[in-house]
Design a protein around this motif. Structure first.
Motif, PDB file in Angstrom:
ATOM      1  N   MET A 169      43.127  56.387  78.084  1.00 40.06           N
ATOM      2  CA  MET A 169      42.844  55.629  76.864  1.00 40.06           C
ATOM      3  C   MET A 169      43.367  54.207  77.001  1.00 40.06           C
ATOM      4  O   MET A 169      44.357  53.946  77.679  1.00 40.06           O
ATOM      5  CB  MET A 169      43.501  56.331  75.670  1.00 40.06           C
ATOM      6  CG  MET A 169      43.032  55.870  74.311  1.00 40.06           C
ATOM      7  SD  MET A 169      43.757  56.862  72.955  1.00 40.06           S
ATOM      8  CE  MET A 169      42.906  58.435  73.158  1.00 40.06           C
ATOM      9  N   THR A 170      42.682  53.290  76.352  1.00 40.36           N
ATOM     10  CA  THR A 170      43.104  51.888  76.354  1.00 40.36           C
ATOM     11  C   THR A 170      44.084  51.611  75.223  1.00 40.36           C
ATOM     12  O   THR A 170      44.127  52.331  74.227  1.00 40.36           O
ATOM     13  CB  THR A 170      41.889  50.972  76.187  1.00 40.36           C
ATOM     14  OG1 THR A 170      41.154  51.366  75.015  1.00 40.36           O
ATOM     15  CG2 THR A 170      40.970  51.061  77.388  1.00 40.36           C
ATOM     16  N   MET A 171      44.849  50.515  75.367  1.00 39.46           N
ATOM     17  CA  MET A 171      45.739  50.088  74.293  1.00 39.46           C
ATOM     18  C   MET A 171      44.985  49.305  73.222  1.00 39.46           C
ATOM     19  O   MET A 171      45.374  49.296  72.057  1.00 39.46           O
ATOM     20  CB  MET A 171      46.868  49.218  74.843  1.00 39.46           C
ATOM     21  CG  MET A 171      47.913  49.974  75.615  1.00 39.46           C
ATOM     22  SD  MET A 171      49.395  48.966  75.816  1.00 39.46           S
ATOM     23  CE  MET A 171      50.212  49.871  77.110  1.00 39.46           C
ATOM     24  N   ASN A 172      43.917  48.604  73.662  1.00 37.70           N
ATOM     25  CA  ASN A 172      43.050  47.943  72.688  1.00 37.70           C
ATOM     26  C   ASN A 172      41.650  48.538  72.869  1.00 37.70           C
ATOM     27  O   ASN A 172      41.511  49.752  72.854  1.00 37.70           O
ATOM     28  CB  ASN A 172      43.100  46.423  72.821  1.00 37.70           C
ATOM     29  CG  ASN A 172      42.880  45.944  74.257  1.00 37.70           C
ATOM     30  OD1 ASN A 172      42.503  46.699  75.143  1.00 37.70           O
ATOM     31  ND2 ASN A 172      43.093  44.663  74.474  1.00 37.70           N
ATOM     32  N   SER A 178      40.826  41.241  78.292  1.00 34.72           N
ATOM     33  CA  SER A 178      39.877  40.522  77.445  1.00 34.72           C
ATOM     34  C   SER A 178      40.670  39.637  76.491  1.00 34.72           C
ATOM     35  O   SER A 178      41.369  40.142  75.610  1.00 34.72           O
ATOM     36  CB  SER A 178      38.992  41.494  76.652  1.00 34.72           C
ATOM     37  OG  SER A 178      38.179  40.784  75.731  1.00 34.72           O
ATOM     38  N   LYS A 179      40.557  38.347  76.693  1.00 32.92           N
ATOM     39  CA  LYS A 179      41.308  37.391  75.872  1.00 32.92           C
ATOM     40  C   LYS A 179      40.959  37.527  74.394  1.00 32.92           C
ATOM     41  O   LYS A 179      41.811  37.305  73.519  1.00 32.92           O
ATOM     42  CB  LYS A 179      41.006  35.970  76.350  1.00 32.92           C
ATOM     43  CG  LYS A 179      41.798  34.887  75.648  1.00 32.92           C
ATOM     44  CD  LYS A 179      41.488  33.513  76.233  1.00 32.92           C
ATOM     45  CE  LYS A 179      42.279  32.422  75.537  1.00 32.92           C
ATOM     46  NZ  LYS A 179      41.981  31.073  76.108  1.00 32.92           N
ATOM     47  N   PRO A 210      45.716  43.938  83.414  1.00 35.77           N
ATOM     48  CA  PRO A 210      46.444  42.696  83.707  1.00 35.77           C
ATOM     49  C   PRO A 210      45.596  41.445  83.447  1.00 35.77           C
ATOM     50  O   PRO A 210      44.369  41.482  83.513  1.00 35.77           O
ATOM     51  CB  PRO A 210      46.762  42.829  85.206  1.00 35.77           C
ATOM     52  CG  PRO A 210      46.655  44.279  85.511  1.00 35.77           C
ATOM     53  CD  PRO A 210      45.589  44.806  84.596  1.00 35.77           C
ATOM     54  N   LYS A 211      46.270  40.348  83.178  1.00 40.95           N
ATOM     55  CA  LYS A 211      45.613  39.055  82.997  1.00 40.95           C
ATOM     56  C   LYS A 211      45.127  38.525  84.346  1.00 40.95           C
ATOM     57  O   LYS A 211      45.482  39.068  85.406  1.00 40.95           O
ATOM     58  CB  LYS A 211      46.602  38.086  82.338  1.00 40.95           C
ATOM     59  CG  LYS A 211      47.005  38.502  80.930  1.00 40.95           C
ATOM     60  CD  LYS A 211      48.212  37.744  80.426  1.00 40.95           C
ATOM     61  CE  LYS A 211      47.929  36.291  80.180  1.00 40.95           C
ATOM     62  NZ  LYS A 211      49.076  35.590  79.555  1.00 40.95           N
ATOM     63  N   PRO A 212      44.313  37.458  84.341  1.00 34.01           N
ATOM     64  CA  PRO A 212      43.790  36.930  85.613  1.00 34.01           C
ATOM     65  C   PRO A 212      44.863  36.562  86.631  1.00 34.01           C
ATOM     66  O   PRO A 212      44.617  36.625  87.835  1.00 34.01           O
ATOM     67  CB  PRO A 212      42.989  35.706  85.163  1.00 34.01           C
ATOM     68  CG  PRO A 212      42.552  36.031  83.778  1.00 34.01           C
ATOM     69  CD  PRO A 212      43.694  36.801  83.179  1.00 34.01           C
TER      70      PRO A 212
END
Length: 338
Positions: A169-172, A178-179, A210-212
């Motif tokens: 499951m995702t946190m969002n 995804s910004k 993770p972010k870019p």
């Protein structure tokens, strides 16, 4: 990150290659890899080293499909030669992952659609994995059942009570970063999901995108830290827990381990709490957070916890631990609602 009960330890699953075909590891059959492009590093090797340093078990996610290959879209019937070449590439990369990084605990396939296990040569592939990693657990997404099921974005216990399963499951709302996605689940909701999985003998694989630049988004960090603090105190209600047959109640969810049952109260009602459907005799009860004894009464299947504090001991999930006269059992009339 799997908030799991495997031998009482958490483990992590790293996406070693997703559907786009970019591999975070060195590979003899691909130049589209982290070591051969800008990173100039084997990121899987670094991940494995970091896990071992922290005593965490290691999982590899690997997507069978690769969007770069036309043969994947054409399939084995329309392009048998292209498909065979594509399969050799996939099998070689799985071998590399299982042979080059020491002991691996979990292999987590994805992306087998729309082709069959026979098309992927999944039986042959998994036999190779087990030969290289005899103690490994393999999920069901090569198209074969293997060791455990993987419901996605939903909590759906395995029908067979002896079968392992794990909700991912995702946190969002997104698996990758995804910004624009700020629809974060609350810490309480994430803990509730974890408890729901533990009640029915499942694990909770909680995704981080993770972010870019490779850093973990701050909302993810904060949630993992809060869950960690809660687990430091209440982990015994999760680690090593077994399927608990006691029914849900208005006030909470019950997990079980041995002769203990844990009532997780997410909406603390104050003063008194009542649960029903308990076949066992309750020998004692206490607040897990403070070890303070809880006054308990029992009338047949109903259990009453009396004279509680008005304020919840824990704002996320307060737990009353019950010592029973045996493994948790539900009254027959309640078993149909489990």
């Amino acid at each position: 990150v799997s908030l799991a009960k495997k031998a009482g330890m958490e483990y992590m699953v790293l996406t070693t290659r997703h559907h786009d075909g970019y591999s975070l590891f060195d590979s003899d059959v691909s130049d589209f890899t982290a070591p051969k492009t800008a990173a100039r590093r084997d990121l899987v090797s670094e991940y494995v080293e970091a896990c071992r340093k922290k005593g965490m078990r290691i999982g590899f996610y690997y997507s069978l499909l690769d969007w770069r290959y036309k043969a994947y879209f054409d399939g084995p019937q329309r392009d048998p030669q292209g498909w065979a070449k594509f399969q050799d590439y996939v099998h070689t990369q799985v071998r590399e992952l299982c042979a080059n990084y020491g002991k691996i605990d979990v292999f987590w396939y994805d992306g087998n659609w729309p082709w069959t296990p026979e098309d992927w040569r999944s039986a042959e592939l998994n036999a190779m994995v087990r030969k290289l990693q005899p103690d490994i657990l393999i999920n069901n997404r090569s198209g074969l059942p293997e060791d455990f099921g993987t419901p996605e974005q939903r909590i759906e216990p395995a029908k067979e009570t002896t079968r392992m399963w794990e909700t991912c499951m995702t946190m969002n709302d997104n698996w990758g970063y995804s910004k624009a996605d700020n629809n974060w689940k609350s810490v309480k909701q994430l803990i509730m999901n974890l408890v729901r999985c533990a009640k029915d003998g499942g694990n909770y694989l909680l995704n981080v995108g993770p972010k870019p630049d490779g850093t973990i988004p701050t909302p993810s960090v904060k949630r993992l830290e809060e869950i960690g603090k809660w687990m430091d105190v209440h982990g015994e209600s999760i680690y090593g827990s077994e399927r608990c047959p006691l029914p849900w109640t208005t006030d909470g969810i019950l997990t079980g381990k041995g002769n203990a049952a844990y009532l997780h109260v997410f909406r603390w009602p104050g003063k008194d709490i009542t649960i029903s459907g308990v076949k066992n005799k309750v020998l004692s009860a206490k607040l897990l957070m403070t070890n303070k004894e809880v006054e308990v009464e029992q009338e047949e299947d109903r259990v009453f916890f009396r004279n509680l504090s008005r304020k919840a001991p824990n704002s996320l999930d307060s737990i009353i631990k019950m010592e029973l006269d045996g493994k948790p059992e539900a009254m027959p009339s309640f078993r149909h609602i489990l």
